[in-house]
Write an enzyme that holds these catalytic residues in place. Structure first.
Site, PDB file in Angstrom:
ATOM      1  N   TRP A 206      52.996 -11.072 -17.029  1.00  0.00           N
ATOM      2  CA  TRP A 206      53.262  -9.633 -17.142  1.00  0.00           C
ATOM      3  C   TRP A 206      52.214  -8.864 -16.329  1.00  0.00           C
ATOM      4  O   TRP A 206      51.019  -9.157 -16.431  1.00  0.00           O
ATOM      5  CB  TRP A 206      53.199  -9.228 -18.624  1.00  0.00           C
ATOM      6  CG  TRP A 206      53.396  -7.760 -18.891  1.00  0.00           C
ATOM      7  CD1 TRP A 206      54.306  -6.928 -18.307  1.00  0.00           C
ATOM      8  CD2 TRP A 206      52.658  -6.958 -19.828  1.00  0.00           C
ATOM      9  NE1 TRP A 206      54.187  -5.664 -18.829  1.00  0.00           N
ATOM     10  CE2 TRP A 206      53.178  -5.652 -19.751  1.00  0.00           C
ATOM     11  CE3 TRP A 206      51.613  -7.221 -20.709  1.00  0.00           C
ATOM     12  CZ2 TRP A 206      52.701  -4.601 -20.535  1.00  0.00           C
ATOM     13  CZ3 TRP A 206      51.133  -6.182 -21.500  1.00  0.00           C
ATOM     14  CH2 TRP A 206      51.668  -4.895 -21.410  1.00  0.00           C
TER      15      TRP A 206
ATOM     16  N   ASP B 269      51.203 -13.912 -26.992  1.00  0.00           N
ATOM     17  CA  ASP B 269      51.778 -12.584 -26.805  1.00  0.00           C
ATOM     18  C   ASP B 269      53.233 -12.738 -27.262  1.00  0.00           C
ATOM     19  O   ASP B 269      53.977 -13.554 -26.706  1.00  0.00           O
ATOM     20  CB  ASP B 269      51.698 -12.202 -25.319  1.00  0.00           C
ATOM     21  CG  ASP B 269      52.131 -10.765 -25.082  1.00  0.00           C
ATOM     22  OD1 ASP B 269      52.652 -10.137 -26.029  1.00  0.00           O
ATOM     23  OD2 ASP B 269      51.962 -10.274 -23.951  1.00  0.00           O
TER      24      ASP B 269
ATOM     25  N   LYS C 200      60.589  -3.866 -28.337  1.00  0.00           N
ATOM     26  CA  LYS C 200      61.919  -4.329 -27.939  1.00  0.00           C
ATOM     27  C   LYS C 200      62.777  -4.652 -29.159  1.00  0.00           C
ATOM     28  O   LYS C 200      63.923  -4.210 -29.249  1.00  0.00           O
ATOM     29  CB  LYS C 200      61.806  -5.570 -27.049  1.00  0.00           C
ATOM     30  CG  LYS C 200      61.472  -5.259 -25.612  1.00  0.00           C
ATOM     31  CD  LYS C 200      60.016  -5.102 -25.388  1.00  0.00           C
ATOM     32  CE  LYS C 200      59.686  -4.726 -23.947  1.00  0.00           C
ATOM     33  NZ  LYS C 200      58.257  -4.469 -23.778  1.00  0.00           N
TER      34      LYS C 200
HETATM   35  C1  LMR Z   1      57.760  -4.621 -19.054  1.00  0.00           C
HETATM   36  O1  LMR Z   1      57.221  -5.715 -18.827  1.00  0.00           O
HETATM   37  O2  LMR Z   1      58.536  -4.081 -18.252  1.00  0.00           O
HETATM   38  C2  LMR Z   1      57.517  -3.927 -20.379  1.00  0.00           C
HETATM   39  O3  LMR Z   1      56.707  -4.696 -21.175  1.00  0.00           O
HETATM   40  C3  LMR Z   1      57.034  -2.544 -20.194  1.00  0.00           C
HETATM   41  C4  LMR Z   1      55.597  -2.455 -19.779  1.00  0.00           C
HETATM   42  O4  LMR Z   1      54.815  -1.922 -20.557  1.00  0.00           O
HETATM   43  O5  LMR Z   1      55.249  -2.923 -18.705  1.00  0.00           O
END
Ligand code: LMR
Length: 392
Positions: A126, A207, A242
Protein backbone atom coordinates in the site's frame (compact mmCIF):
# COMPACT_ATOMS: atom_id res chain seq x y z
CA UNK A 1 12.09 37.05 7.24
CA UNK A 2 10.09 34.33 5.48
CA UNK A 3 10.09 31.13 7.53
CA UNK A 4 8.68 29.03 4.72
CA UNK A 5 10.94 30.25 1.93
CA UNK A 6 12.77 26.95 1.60
CA UNK A 7 9.69 24.74 1.52
CA UNK A 8 9.68 22.56 -1.59
CA UNK A 9 6.29 21.52 -2.89
CA UNK A 10 5.67 17.78 -3.12
CA UNK A 11 3.68 16.01 -5.83
CA UNK A 12 0.09 15.04 -4.88
CA UNK A 13 -0.45 11.86 -2.83
CA UNK A 14 -0.25 8.81 -5.17
CA UNK A 15 -3.79 7.70 -4.22
CA UNK A 16 -5.65 10.74 -2.86
CA UNK A 17 -4.17 12.96 -5.60
CA UNK A 18 -6.07 10.84 -8.14
CA UNK A 19 -9.41 11.77 -6.56
CA UNK A 20 -8.78 15.46 -7.32
CA UNK A 21 -7.45 14.76 -10.82
CA UNK A 22 -10.52 12.61 -11.59
CA UNK A 23 -12.91 15.32 -10.38
CA UNK A 24 -11.18 17.92 -12.53
CA UNK A 25 -11.45 15.79 -15.71
CA UNK A 26 -14.41 16.91 -17.84
CA UNK A 27 -14.58 13.82 -20.09
CA UNK A 28 -17.92 12.00 -19.83
CA UNK A 29 -16.24 8.65 -20.38
CA UNK A 30 -13.82 9.04 -17.44
CA UNK A 31 -13.52 6.12 -14.99
CA UNK A 32 -12.24 6.22 -11.42
CA UNK A 33 -10.27 3.07 -10.54
CA UNK A 34 -8.08 4.88 -7.99
CA UNK A 35 -8.72 5.00 -4.24
CA UNK A 36 -10.01 1.84 -2.59
CA UNK A 37 -13.57 2.95 -1.99
CA UNK A 38 -16.57 0.72 -2.70
CA UNK A 39 -19.05 2.00 -5.28
CA UNK A 40 -22.54 0.70 -6.10
CA UNK A 41 -23.45 -0.66 -9.55
CA UNK A 42 -24.30 3.00 -10.46
CA UNK A 43 -20.85 3.99 -9.21
CA UNK A 44 -22.27 5.91 -6.26
CA UNK A 45 -20.77 6.01 -2.76
CA UNK A 46 -22.54 3.45 -0.59
CA UNK A 47 -23.86 4.08 2.91
CA UNK A 48 -24.91 0.64 4.19
CA UNK A 49 -28.57 0.28 5.24
CA UNK A 50 -27.41 -1.36 8.49
CA UNK A 51 -25.34 1.77 9.19
CA UNK A 52 -28.34 4.01 8.47
CA UNK A 53 -30.47 1.95 10.86
CA UNK A 54 -27.77 2.14 13.56
CA UNK A 55 -27.55 5.91 13.05
CA UNK A 56 -31.31 6.22 13.56
CA UNK A 57 -31.09 4.27 16.80
CA UNK A 58 -28.12 6.32 18.00
CA UNK A 59 -30.01 9.54 17.40
CA UNK A 60 -32.99 8.20 19.36
CA UNK A 61 -30.68 7.22 22.24
CA UNK A 62 -29.30 10.77 22.25
CA UNK A 63 -25.71 9.77 23.10
CA UNK A 64 -23.56 12.63 24.41
CA UNK A 65 -20.31 13.95 22.99
CA UNK A 66 -18.05 13.54 26.02
CA UNK A 67 -14.52 12.29 25.42
CA UNK A 68 -14.13 8.57 24.94
CA UNK A 69 -11.43 6.84 27.02
CA UNK A 70 -7.93 7.14 25.49
CA UNK A 71 -8.26 3.64 24.04
CA UNK A 72 -11.83 4.09 22.92
CA UNK A 73 -15.29 2.66 23.42
CA UNK A 74 -14.96 -0.62 25.36
CA UNK A 75 -18.00 -2.28 23.72
CA UNK A 76 -16.62 -1.50 20.26
CA UNK A 77 -13.14 -2.77 21.12
CA UNK A 78 -14.56 -6.04 22.50
CA UNK A 79 -16.96 -6.61 19.59
CA UNK A 80 -14.24 -5.95 17.01
CA UNK A 81 -11.92 -8.31 18.92
CA UNK A 82 -14.58 -11.01 18.66
CA UNK A 83 -14.98 -10.36 14.93
CA UNK A 84 -11.25 -10.60 14.24
CA UNK A 85 -10.10 -13.28 16.67
CA UNK A 86 -13.31 -15.27 17.12
CA UNK A 87 -13.27 -14.96 20.93
CA UNK A 88 -12.75 -12.50 23.76
CA UNK A 89 -9.28 -13.77 24.76
CA UNK A 90 -8.11 -11.74 27.78
CA UNK A 91 -4.49 -12.01 26.61
CA UNK A 92 -5.33 -9.62 23.79
CA UNK A 93 -5.17 -5.93 24.56
CA UNK A 94 -7.26 -3.73 22.25
CA UNK A 95 -7.56 -0.01 21.57
CA UNK A 96 -9.89 1.88 19.27
CA UNK A 97 -7.88 3.99 16.80
CA UNK A 98 -8.38 6.69 14.18
CA UNK A 99 -8.82 4.26 11.29
CA UNK A 100 -6.33 1.54 10.39
CA UNK A 101 -3.64 4.12 9.64
CA UNK A 102 -3.41 5.28 13.26
CA UNK A 103 -3.47 1.65 14.42
CA UNK A 104 -0.35 1.01 12.31
CA UNK A 105 1.34 4.18 13.57
CA UNK A 106 0.54 3.45 17.24
CA UNK A 107 1.83 -0.12 16.83
CA UNK A 108 5.00 1.22 15.19
CA UNK A 109 5.66 3.73 17.98
CA UNK A 110 5.05 1.12 20.68
CA UNK A 111 7.25 -1.50 18.99
CA UNK A 112 10.07 0.96 18.26
CA UNK A 113 10.02 2.13 21.91
CA UNK A 114 10.49 -1.50 22.92
CA UNK A 115 13.47 -2.15 20.69
CA UNK A 116 11.78 -3.80 17.71
CA UNK A 117 12.85 -3.14 14.12
CA UNK A 118 13.70 -2.83 11.31
CA UNK A 119 10.32 -3.18 9.65
CA UNK A 120 9.77 -5.15 6.44
CA UNK A 121 7.04 -4.40 3.90
CA UNK A 122 5.93 -6.53 0.97
CA UNK A 123 7.12 -5.44 -2.45
CA UNK A 124 4.77 -3.98 -3.62
CA UNK A 125 2.62 -2.66 -0.80
CA UNK A 126 0.00 0.00 0.00
CA UNK A 127 1.42 3.38 -1.06
CA UNK A 128 1.06 4.87 2.44
CA UNK A 129 2.84 2.14 4.42
CA UNK A 130 6.38 3.44 3.94
CA UNK A 131 5.51 6.94 5.15
CA UNK A 132 3.66 5.69 8.24
CA UNK A 133 6.58 3.58 9.43
CA UNK A 134 9.36 6.01 8.45
CA UNK A 135 7.54 8.79 10.27
CA UNK A 136 7.51 6.52 13.33
CA UNK A 137 11.31 6.41 13.13
CA UNK A 138 11.63 2.82 11.95
CA UNK A 139 14.07 1.64 9.32
CA UNK A 140 11.92 0.33 6.48
CA UNK A 141 12.95 -2.52 4.14
CA UNK A 142 11.05 -4.76 1.75
CA UNK A 143 10.60 -8.47 1.10
CA UNK A 144 9.66 -10.03 -2.26
CA UNK A 145 5.92 -10.63 -2.56
CA UNK A 146 4.80 -10.50 -6.18
CA UNK A 147 6.68 -12.40 -8.86
CA UNK A 148 6.42 -10.26 -12.02
CA UNK A 149 7.53 -13.13 -14.26
CA UNK A 150 5.17 -15.81 -13.02
CA UNK A 151 2.51 -13.20 -12.11
CA UNK A 152 1.71 -14.70 -8.71
CA UNK A 153 2.63 -14.59 -5.02
CA UNK A 154 6.36 -15.22 -4.62
CA UNK A 155 6.20 -17.65 -1.69
CA UNK A 156 9.76 -18.89 -2.09
CA UNK A 157 11.20 -15.37 -2.31
CA UNK A 158 9.22 -14.32 0.76
CA UNK A 159 10.41 -17.32 2.82
CA UNK A 160 14.03 -16.76 1.79
CA UNK A 161 13.75 -13.13 2.88
CA UNK A 162 12.28 -14.15 6.25
CA UNK A 163 15.32 -16.37 6.80
CA UNK A 164 17.66 -13.37 6.36
CA UNK A 165 15.89 -10.89 8.64
CA UNK A 166 17.49 -10.02 11.98
CA UNK A 167 15.74 -11.14 15.19
CA UNK A 168 13.05 -8.76 16.44
CA UNK A 169 12.35 -7.44 12.96
CA UNK A 170 8.75 -6.40 12.41
CA UNK A 171 7.13 -8.01 9.38
CA UNK A 172 4.07 -6.23 8.03
CA UNK A 173 1.65 -8.88 6.78
CA UNK A 174 -1.74 -8.25 5.22
CA UNK A 175 -4.33 -10.55 6.78
CA UNK A 176 -6.40 -10.88 3.59
CA UNK A 177 -7.00 -9.25 0.19
CA UNK A 178 -3.44 -7.98 -0.21
CA UNK A 179 -3.28 -4.33 -1.26
CA UNK A 180 -2.26 -3.76 -4.05
CA UNK A 181 -1.80 -7.24 -5.59
CA UNK A 182 -4.98 -9.11 -4.62
CA UNK A 183 -2.83 -12.24 -4.02
CA UNK A 184 -2.82 -13.90 -0.59
CA UNK A 185 -0.80 -16.89 0.63
CA UNK A 186 -2.74 -20.17 0.82
CA UNK A 187 -3.51 -21.48 4.30
CA UNK A 188 -0.66 -24.00 4.07
CA UNK A 189 1.71 -21.20 3.07
CA UNK A 190 0.50 -19.11 6.03
CA UNK A 191 1.30 -22.05 8.30
CA UNK A 192 4.86 -22.18 6.97
CA UNK A 193 5.25 -18.40 7.25
CA UNK A 194 4.05 -18.62 10.85
CA UNK A 195 6.52 -21.40 11.69
CA UNK A 196 9.41 -19.53 10.11
CA UNK A 197 8.58 -16.31 11.92
CA UNK A 198 8.35 -18.10 15.24
CA UNK A 199 11.67 -19.88 14.70
CA UNK A 200 13.43 -16.65 13.68
CA UNK A 201 11.87 -14.49 16.43
CA UNK A 202 10.25 -12.09 13.98
CA UNK A 203 7.29 -9.97 15.04
CA UNK A 204 4.13 -10.19 12.88
CA UNK A 205 2.20 -6.94 12.44
CA UNK A 206 -1.01 -7.62 10.52
CA UNK A 207 -2.73 -4.92 8.53
CA UNK A 208 -6.35 -6.08 8.36
CA UNK A 209 -8.42 -3.65 6.32
CA UNK A 210 -10.58 -5.86 4.09
CA UNK A 211 -12.22 -8.46 6.33
CA UNK A 212 -15.18 -9.88 4.43
CA UNK A 213 -14.04 -8.62 1.02
CA UNK A 214 -12.21 -11.83 0.09
CA UNK A 215 -14.57 -14.46 1.50
CA UNK A 216 -16.79 -14.63 4.63
CA UNK A 217 -15.36 -12.48 7.46
CA UNK A 218 -14.65 -15.58 9.59
CA UNK A 219 -12.65 -17.15 6.79
CA UNK A 220 -10.77 -13.95 5.98
CA UNK A 221 -9.51 -14.01 9.58
CA UNK A 222 -8.07 -17.53 9.27
CA UNK A 223 -4.41 -16.50 8.94
CA UNK A 224 -4.50 -14.17 11.95
CA UNK A 225 -6.33 -16.74 14.07
CA UNK A 226 -3.78 -19.36 13.11
CA UNK A 227 -0.87 -17.20 14.32
CA UNK A 228 -2.66 -16.61 17.64
CA UNK A 229 -3.56 -20.29 18.08
CA UNK A 230 0.02 -21.25 17.30
CA UNK A 231 1.03 -19.15 20.32
CA UNK A 232 2.75 -16.25 18.54
CA UNK A 233 2.63 -12.77 19.92
CA UNK A 234 1.56 -10.35 17.25
CA UNK A 235 -0.25 -7.07 16.53
CA UNK A 236 -3.30 -6.54 14.35
CA UNK A 237 -4.28 -3.16 12.90
CA UNK A 238 -7.96 -3.22 11.93
CA UNK A 239 -9.84 -0.83 9.65
CA UNK A 240 -13.63 -0.77 9.31
CA UNK A 241 -13.50 1.76 6.45
CA UNK A 242 -14.29 -0.85 3.83
CA UNK A 243 -16.18 -3.58 5.70
CA UNK A 244 -18.68 -1.11 7.19
CA UNK A 245 -18.28 1.61 4.54
CA UNK A 246 -17.18 4.02 7.28
CA UNK A 247 -14.34 5.68 5.34
CA UNK A 248 -14.86 9.20 6.67
CA UNK A 249 -15.54 8.10 10.26
CA UNK A 250 -11.98 6.82 10.83
CA UNK A 251 -13.04 3.68 12.65
CA UNK A 252 -10.16 1.35 13.43
CA UNK A 253 -8.55 -0.67 16.20
CA UNK A 254 -5.21 -2.04 17.30
CA UNK A 255 -4.81 -5.38 19.07
CA UNK A 256 -1.68 -6.71 20.74
CA UNK A 257 -1.61 -10.40 21.52
CA UNK A 258 0.28 -10.89 24.79
CA UNK A 259 1.25 -13.92 26.91
CA UNK A 260 -1.35 -13.31 29.62
CA UNK A 261 -3.79 -10.79 31.04
CA UNK A 262 -1.25 -9.15 33.36
CA UNK A 263 1.09 -8.48 30.47
CA UNK A 264 -1.83 -7.21 28.37
CA UNK A 265 -2.58 -4.62 31.08
CA UNK A 266 1.03 -3.40 31.13
CA UNK A 267 1.14 -3.24 27.33
CA UNK A 268 -2.15 -1.33 27.36
CA UNK A 269 -0.74 1.31 29.69
CA UNK A 270 2.10 1.98 27.22
CA UNK A 271 -0.15 1.97 24.16
CA UNK A 272 -2.45 4.48 25.84
CA UNK A 273 0.47 6.85 26.36
CA UNK A 274 1.40 6.59 22.67
CA UNK A 275 -2.18 7.43 21.70
CA UNK A 276 -2.39 10.30 24.19
CA UNK A 277 0.66 11.89 22.61
CA UNK A 278 -0.51 11.40 19.03
CA UNK A 279 -4.21 12.36 19.02
CA UNK A 280 -5.36 12.11 22.66
CA UNK A 281 -8.41 9.89 22.10
CA UNK A 282 -10.46 8.59 19.17
CA UNK A 283 -13.70 9.89 17.60
CA UNK A 284 -16.95 8.24 18.75
CA UNK A 285 -19.47 8.09 15.91
CA UNK A 286 -18.15 5.21 13.79
CA UNK A 287 -17.30 3.12 16.86
CA UNK A 288 -20.81 3.53 18.27
CA UNK A 289 -22.31 2.40 14.97
CA UNK A 290 -20.12 -0.69 14.66
CA UNK A 291 -20.71 -1.56 18.30
CA UNK A 292 -24.47 -1.27 17.87
CA UNK A 293 -24.43 -3.49 14.79
CA UNK A 294 -22.16 -6.17 16.23
CA UNK A 295 -24.16 -6.38 19.47
CA UNK A 296 -27.52 -6.79 17.74
CA UNK A 297 -28.07 -10.16 16.00
CA UNK A 298 -30.60 -8.80 13.51
CA UNK A 299 -28.52 -5.76 12.54
CA UNK A 300 -25.42 -7.93 12.34
CA UNK A 301 -27.18 -10.33 9.96
CA UNK A 302 -28.23 -7.37 7.83
CA UNK A 303 -24.65 -6.05 7.75
CA UNK A 304 -23.26 -9.48 6.80
CA UNK A 305 -25.67 -9.62 3.86
CA UNK A 306 -24.63 -6.18 2.70
CA UNK A 307 -20.98 -7.15 3.02
CA UNK A 308 -21.63 -10.29 0.94
CA UNK A 309 -23.34 -8.17 -1.73
CA UNK A 310 -20.34 -5.83 -1.96
CA UNK A 311 -17.96 -8.78 -2.15
CA UNK A 312 -20.01 -10.49 -4.85
CA UNK A 313 -20.39 -7.39 -7.00
CA UNK A 314 -16.62 -6.93 -7.01
CA UNK A 315 -15.98 -10.61 -7.81
CA UNK A 316 -18.50 -10.45 -10.64
CA UNK A 317 -16.93 -7.33 -12.17
CA UNK A 318 -13.50 -8.95 -11.99
CA UNK A 319 -14.87 -11.98 -13.85
CA UNK A 320 -16.48 -9.81 -16.54
CA UNK A 321 -13.25 -7.85 -17.03
CA UNK A 322 -11.14 -11.01 -17.31
CA UNK A 323 -13.63 -12.57 -19.78
CA UNK A 324 -13.53 -9.47 -21.98
CA UNK A 325 -9.73 -9.35 -21.97
CA UNK A 326 -9.45 -13.08 -22.60
CA UNK A 327 -11.11 -12.73 -26.00
CA UNK A 328 -7.96 -10.92 -27.20
CA UNK A 329 -5.11 -12.06 -24.95
CA UNK A 330 -4.14 -14.43 -22.15
CA UNK A 331 -1.87 -11.75 -20.68
CA UNK A 332 -4.43 -10.76 -18.03
CA UNK A 333 -5.63 -14.26 -17.08
CA UNK A 334 -3.82 -14.02 -13.73
CA UNK A 335 -6.34 -11.40 -12.58
CA UNK A 336 -8.84 -14.21 -12.12
CA UNK A 337 -6.85 -15.55 -9.14
CA UNK A 338 -7.00 -12.28 -7.20
CA UNK A 339 -9.24 -11.55 -4.23
CA UNK A 340 -10.70 -8.41 -2.72
CA UNK A 341 -11.13 -4.87 -3.90
CA UNK A 342 -7.97 -4.62 -5.98
CA UNK A 343 -6.45 -6.11 -9.08
CA UNK A 344 -2.80 -5.63 -9.82
CA UNK A 345 -2.71 -5.47 -13.60
CA UNK A 346 1.03 -5.63 -14.25
CA UNK A 347 0.78 -2.38 -16.26
CA UNK A 348 3.88 -0.20 -16.24
CA UNK A 349 3.98 3.51 -15.52
CA UNK A 350 3.87 4.37 -19.25
CA UNK A 351 0.69 2.27 -19.68
CA UNK A 352 -0.89 4.00 -16.67
CA UNK A 353 -0.01 7.46 -17.96
CA UNK A 354 -1.65 6.63 -21.30
CA UNK A 355 -4.79 5.31 -19.59
CA UNK A 356 -5.14 8.58 -17.73
CA UNK A 357 -4.19 10.93 -20.58
CA UNK A 358 -5.91 9.19 -23.51
CA UNK A 359 -8.87 7.48 -21.85
CA UNK A 360 -9.53 9.34 -18.58
CA UNK A 361 -9.13 6.06 -16.66
CA UNK A 362 -7.58 6.91 -13.29
CA UNK A 363 -5.43 4.44 -11.36
CA UNK A 364 -2.24 4.66 -9.27
CA UNK A 365 1.16 4.44 -10.97
CA UNK A 366 1.73 0.89 -9.74
CA UNK A 367 -1.00 -0.37 -12.09
CA UNK A 368 -3.48 -1.31 -9.35
CA UNK A 369 -7.16 -0.97 -10.17
CA UNK A 370 -10.07 -0.67 -7.77
CA UNK A 371 -12.41 -3.28 -9.23
CA UNK A 372 -15.34 -1.65 -7.40
CA UNK A 373 -14.97 1.28 -9.81
CA UNK A 374 -16.18 -0.96 -12.66
CA UNK A 375 -19.79 -1.53 -13.70
CA UNK A 376 -21.65 -3.02 -16.67
CA UNK A 377 -21.54 0.34 -18.47
CA UNK A 378 -17.81 1.07 -18.27
CA UNK A 379 -16.17 -2.38 -18.13
CA UNK A 380 -15.93 -2.83 -21.92
CA UNK A 381 -14.44 0.65 -22.30
CA UNK A 382 -11.86 -0.19 -19.62
CA UNK A 383 -11.04 -3.60 -21.15
CA UNK A 384 -10.57 -2.02 -24.61
CA UNK A 385 -8.34 0.69 -23.15
CA UNK A 386 -6.22 -1.88 -21.27
CA UNK A 387 -5.75 -3.79 -24.50
CA UNK A 388 -4.97 -0.65 -26.49
CA UNK A 389 -2.24 0.63 -24.13
CA UNK A 390 -0.60 -2.78 -23.74
CA UNK A 391 -0.81 -4.01 -27.33
CA UNK A 392 -0.22 -0.85 -29.41
C1 LMR B 1 -6.42 2.64 -0.88
O1 LMR B 1 -5.45 1.87 -0.80
O2 LMR B 1 -6.81 3.12 -1.96
C2 LMR B 1 -7.22 2.98 0.36
O3 LMR B 1 -6.72 2.31 1.44
C3 LMR B 1 -7.34 4.44 0.56
C4 LMR B 1 -6.08 5.08 1.08
O4 LMR B 1 -6.13 5.58 2.19
O5 LMR B 1 -5.07 5.06 0.40
Amino acid sequence: MNFFEKVIELPPDPIFGLIMAFKADSRKTKVNLGAGVYKTADLQPYVLESIKEAEKRLLEEGANKDYLPIDGLPGYVEATKQLVFGDADSRIYGAQTVGGTAALRVAADFLREHGYGPLYLSDPTWANHTRIFKDAGLEVNTYPYFDPKRLCFDFEGFCNALKQMPEKSIVLLQGCCHNPTGFDPTFDQWKEICQLMEARHLFPLFDFAYQGFGVEPEQDATAIRHFVQAGLQCAVAVSHSKSFGLYAERTGALYLVCQNGVEAKKVGSRVKMVIRGLYSNPPCHGARLVSLILHDEELKGHWLNELANMRERIAQMRRVLVDLLEIKTTRFDFLAGQLGMFSYTGLDQGNVERLIAEYGIYLPKDGRINVAGLNQENVTYVADALLAVTMN
